[in-house]
Design a protein around this motif. Structure first.
Motif, PDB file in Angstrom:
ATOM      1  N   SER A 100       8.588   0.461   6.064  1.00  0.00           N
ATOM      2  CA  SER A 100       8.724  -0.366   7.263  1.00  0.00           C
ATOM      3  C   SER A 100       9.176  -1.789   6.949  1.00  0.00           C
ATOM      4  CB  SER A 100       7.396  -0.398   8.034  1.00  0.00           C
ATOM      5  OG  SER A 100       6.372  -0.988   7.253  1.00  0.00           O
ATOM      6  N   ASN A 101       9.113  -2.159   5.676  1.00  0.00           N
ATOM      7  CA  ASN A 101       9.608  -3.474   5.239  1.00  0.00           C
ATOM      8  C   ASN A 101      10.780  -3.302   4.286  1.00  0.00           C
ATOM      9  OD1 ASN A 101       7.561  -5.634   6.287  1.00  0.00           O
ATOM     10  ND2 ASN A 101       6.284  -3.969   5.525  1.00  0.00           N
ATOM     11  N   GLN A 102      11.647  -2.349   4.612  1.00  0.00           N
ATOM     12  CA  GLN A 102      12.745  -1.970   3.733  1.00  0.00           C
ATOM     13  C   GLN A 102      13.674  -3.137   3.406  1.00  0.00           C
ATOM     14  OE1 GLN A 102      14.726   1.564   5.032  1.00  0.00           O
ATOM     15  NE2 GLN A 102      16.403   1.389   3.575  1.00  0.00           N
ATOM     16  N   SER A 103      13.926  -4.009   4.368  1.00  0.00           N
ATOM     17  CA  SER A 103      14.848  -5.122   4.127  1.00  0.00           C
ATOM     18  C   SER A 103      14.327  -6.056   3.038  1.00  0.00           C
ATOM     19  CB  SER A 103      15.086  -5.903   5.423  1.00  0.00           C
ATOM     20  OG  SER A 103      13.865  -6.414   5.935  1.00  0.00           O
ATOM     21  N   TYR A 104      13.000  -6.226   2.961  1.00  0.00           N
ATOM     22  CA  TYR A 104      12.419  -7.074   1.915  1.00  0.00           C
ATOM     23  C   TYR A 104      12.559  -6.430   0.542  1.00  0.00           C
ATOM     24  CZ  TYR A 104      10.191  -9.909   5.551  1.00  0.00           C
ATOM     25  OH  TYR A 104       9.956 -10.725   6.629  1.00  0.00           O
ATOM     26  N   VAL A 105      12.598  -5.088   0.537  1.00  0.00           N
ATOM     27  CA  VAL A 105      12.634  -4.351  -0.725  1.00  0.00           C
ATOM     28  C   VAL A 105      14.044  -4.254  -1.280  1.00  0.00           C
ATOM     29  CG1 VAL A 105      12.123  -2.135  -1.837  1.00  0.00           C
ATOM     30  CG2 VAL A 105      10.612  -3.007  -0.043  1.00  0.00           C
ATOM     31  N   THR A 106      15.007  -4.009  -0.395  1.00  0.00           N
ATOM     32  CA  THR A 106      16.362  -3.693  -0.851  1.00  0.00           C
ATOM     33  C   THR A 106      17.335  -4.864  -0.845  1.00  0.00           C
ATOM     34  OG1 THR A 106      16.976  -2.999   1.401  1.00  0.00           O
ATOM     35  CG2 THR A 106      16.118  -1.300  -0.088  1.00  0.00           C
ATOM     36  N   LYS A 107      17.040  -5.913  -0.065  1.00  0.00           N
ATOM     37  CA  LYS A 107      18.040  -6.959   0.121  1.00  0.00           C
ATOM     38  C   LYS A 107      17.672  -8.321  -0.463  1.00  0.00           C
ATOM     39  CE  LYS A 107      19.859  -4.832   4.350  1.00  0.00           C
ATOM     40  NZ  LYS A 107      20.127  -5.006   5.801  1.00  0.00           N
ATOM     41  N   MET A 108      16.483  -8.440  -1.017  1.00  0.00           N
ATOM     42  CA  MET A 108      16.084  -9.737  -1.562  1.00  0.00           C
ATOM     43  C   MET A 108      14.996  -9.560  -2.608  1.00  0.00           C
ATOM     44  SD  MET A 108      13.800 -11.240   1.607  1.00  0.00           S
ATOM     45  CE  MET A 108      15.061 -10.909   2.845  1.00  0.00           C
ATOM     46  N   VAL A 109      14.808 -10.618  -3.373  1.00  0.00           N
ATOM     47  CA  VAL A 109      13.699 -10.636  -4.334  1.00  0.00           C
ATOM     48  C   VAL A 109      12.461 -11.125  -3.598  1.00  0.00           C
ATOM     49  CG1 VAL A 109      12.830 -11.595  -6.475  1.00  0.00           C
ATOM     50  CG2 VAL A 109      15.276 -11.084  -6.240  1.00  0.00           C
ATOM     51  N   PHE A 110      11.486 -10.245  -3.461  1.00  0.00           N
ATOM     52  CA  PHE A 110      10.311 -10.558  -2.651  1.00  0.00           C
ATOM     53  C   PHE A 110       9.086  -9.900  -3.287  1.00  0.00           C
ATOM     54  CE2 PHE A 110       7.381 -10.178   0.898  1.00  0.00           C
ATOM     55  CZ  PHE A 110       7.555 -11.385   1.579  1.00  0.00           C
ATOM     56  N   PRO A 111       7.951 -10.619  -3.334  1.00  0.00           N
ATOM     57  CA  PRO A 111       6.727 -10.033  -3.901  1.00  0.00           C
ATOM     58  C   PRO A 111       6.103  -9.007  -2.949  1.00  0.00           C
ATOM     59  CG  PRO A 111       6.254 -12.225  -3.037  1.00  0.00           C
ATOM     60  CD  PRO A 111       7.743 -12.020  -2.899  1.00  0.00           C
ATOM     61  N   THR A 112       6.638  -7.804  -2.956  1.00  0.00           N
ATOM     62  CA  THR A 112       6.191  -6.780  -1.998  1.00  0.00           C
ATOM     63  C   THR A 112       4.732  -6.385  -2.174  1.00  0.00           C
ATOM     64  OG1 THR A 112       7.131  -5.098  -3.483  1.00  0.00           O
ATOM     65  CG2 THR A 112       8.485  -5.810  -1.625  1.00  0.00           C
ATOM     66  N   GLU A 113       4.133  -6.758  -3.299  1.00  0.00           N
ATOM     67  CA  GLU A 113       2.721  -6.439  -3.494  1.00  0.00           C
ATOM     68  C   GLU A 113       1.816  -7.176  -2.510  1.00  0.00           C
ATOM     69  OE1 GLU A 113       3.694  -9.695  -6.580  1.00  0.00           O
ATOM     70  OE2 GLU A 113       4.652  -7.915  -5.713  1.00  0.00           O
ATOM     71  N   VAL A 114       2.349  -8.163  -1.798  1.00  0.00           N
ATOM     72  CA  VAL A 114       1.522  -8.897  -0.842  1.00  0.00           C
ATOM     73  C   VAL A 114       1.313  -8.109   0.454  1.00  0.00           C
ATOM     74  CG1 VAL A 114       2.306 -11.111  -1.760  1.00  0.00           C
ATOM     75  CG2 VAL A 114       3.411 -10.172   0.279  1.00  0.00           C
ATOM     76  N   PHE A 115       2.160  -7.124   0.736  1.00  0.00           N
ATOM     77  CA  PHE A 115       2.041  -6.404   2.007  1.00  0.00           C
ATOM     78  C   PHE A 115       0.697  -5.685   2.167  1.00  0.00           C
ATOM     79  CE2 PHE A 115       6.867  -6.389   1.924  1.00  0.00           C
ATOM     80  CZ  PHE A 115       6.970  -7.382   2.892  1.00  0.00           C
ATOM     81  N   PRO A 116       0.216  -4.945   1.151  1.00  0.00           N
ATOM     82  CA  PRO A 116      -1.113  -4.358   1.284  1.00  0.00           C
ATOM     83  C   PRO A 116      -2.221  -5.404   1.455  1.00  0.00           C
ATOM     84  CG  PRO A 116       0.102  -3.222  -0.429  1.00  0.00           C
ATOM     85  CD  PRO A 116       0.905  -4.439  -0.060  1.00  0.00           C
ATOM     86  N   VAL A 117      -2.027  -6.552   0.815  1.00  0.00           N
ATOM     87  CA  VAL A 117      -3.015  -7.635   0.959  1.00  0.00           C
ATOM     88  C   VAL A 117      -3.054  -8.114   2.406  1.00  0.00           C
ATOM     89  CG1 VAL A 117      -3.730  -9.910   0.148  1.00  0.00           C
ATOM     90  CG2 VAL A 117      -2.588  -8.331  -1.426  1.00  0.00           C
ATOM     91  N   VAL A 118      -1.889  -8.250   3.008  1.00  0.00           N
ATOM     92  CA  VAL A 118      -1.793  -8.749   4.381  1.00  0.00           C
ATOM     93  C   VAL A 118      -2.491  -7.794   5.361  1.00  0.00           C
ATOM     94  CG1 VAL A 118      -0.206  -9.252   6.283  1.00  0.00           C
ATOM     95  CG2 VAL A 118       0.282 -10.107   3.987  1.00  0.00           C
ATOM     96  N   ILE A 119      -2.188  -6.489   5.260  1.00  0.00           N
ATOM     97  CA  ILE A 119      -2.809  -5.564   6.218  1.00  0.00           C
ATOM     98  C   ILE A 119      -4.310  -5.456   5.991  1.00  0.00           C
ATOM     99  CG2 ILE A 119      -0.679  -4.254   6.520  1.00  0.00           C
ATOM    100  CD1 ILE A 119      -1.985  -2.004   4.846  1.00  0.00           C
ATOM    101  N   THR A 120      -4.752  -5.646   4.747  1.00  0.00           N
ATOM    102  CA  THR A 120      -6.190  -5.619   4.459  1.00  0.00           C
ATOM    103  C   THR A 120      -6.884  -6.825   5.083  1.00  0.00           C
ATOM    104  OG1 THR A 120      -5.822  -4.431   2.370  1.00  0.00           O
ATOM    105  CG2 THR A 120      -7.923  -5.576   2.618  1.00  0.00           C
TER     106      THR A 120
END
Length: 268
Positions: A100-120
């Motif tokens: 659901s956050n594909q644009s952050y994964v494929t189009k830029m350098v982004f610390p995707t490990e924060v997403f689970p932290v955010v929903i928690t």
């Protein structure tokens, strides 16, 4: 070493301002299109507890020790439901989190490990609000303040770390195994009914009680309910073992996510 346990905590601290902004954004947009807005944070658990009380407390006549009336039964149910809702929200969203956050994964350098932290953390905000509502209802129904609430942080924070670690693991796994998303609703349903959430553990036939013992929800629901309803401090052994298990799951989940992170863009 990239996946060393200390790296997980360092990453959270390094990205703390980004996490704060994402949590604020998530909370502000969650109920933006709803007429009742943030009131759903209160209404959802109350409606769920009301339905469970009608079915299990009134129609099936289930009772807990110390819950003599239907309102007291609802209070006991509510004490467990808020922990399950916290767990359910995180697990339900984890399986689609990266996609659901594909644009952050494929189009830029982004610390995707924060997403689970955010929903928690977002689920944690709802939990705290629900706990406050439970406290008000407890005073109104029982006529006294539940002093055992002081023990809840010792149960909740290890549970939060456990859920975050599991969220990291499931978020990464679901990228490569999409079936996880479809299996999650049934898994959560099974975990709910095979836990002491809707009935006391002693109501389970003795031959099957080992199932409840291996359910991670049981390790949270039982001590939390004892603290809130009976003002009993959690067993220090249970808290200690739970904290160790939570730290292990926290690290394994983080290591799993970071170890597979570079391959996300190739799969999505």
């Amino acid at each position: 070493m990239q996946n060393h346990p200390a790296r997980a905590f360092a990453a959270l601290w390094r990205n703390r301002f980004l996490i704060e902004q994402l949590v604020r954004k998530e909370l502000s947009s969650k109920y933006r299109k709803s007429s009742l807005g943030a009131a759903w944070i209160i209404l959802n658990p109350l409606l769920l507890v009301g339905a469970y009380t009608l079915v299990f407390g009134v129609l099936l006549g289930v009772r807990w020790g110390g819950a003599g009336s239907t309102l007291e039964f609802a209070l006991v149910l509510h004490a467990g439901v808020m922990f399950f809702m916290f767990f359910n929200e995180i697990m339900s969203r984890s399986t689609t989190l990266v996609a659901s956050n594909q644009s952050y994964v494929t189009k830029m350098v982004f610390p995707t490990e924060v997403f689970p932290v955010v929903i928690t953390l977002v689920a944690g905000v709802s939990f705290v609000a629900t706990l406050l509502i439970w406290t008000v209802l407890s005073v109104a129904i029982r006529g006294e303040f539940p002093v055992g609430i002081i023990w809840i942080p010792f149960v909740f924070f290890p549970f939060l770390m456990f859920c975050l670690g599991l969220s990291w693991f499931l978020s990464a796994l679901a990228v490569f195994k999409p079936d996880v998303e479809h299996a999650m609703p049934m898994t959560l349903l099974v975990l709910m009914y095979l836990s002491p959430l809707l009935f006391p553990a002693e109501r389970m036939p003795e031959a099957f009680r080992w199932v409840i013992a291996f359910n991670p929800l049981s390790w949270v629901l039982e001590p939390a309910r004892s603290a809130l309803i009976h003002n009993v401090a959690p067993d220090i052994v249970v808290v200690g073992v739970g904290s160790i298990v939570s730290l292990v799951v926290f690290w394994v989940g983080y290591a799993s996510f970071k170890g597979n992170q570079r391959n996300f863009a190739n799969v999505l």
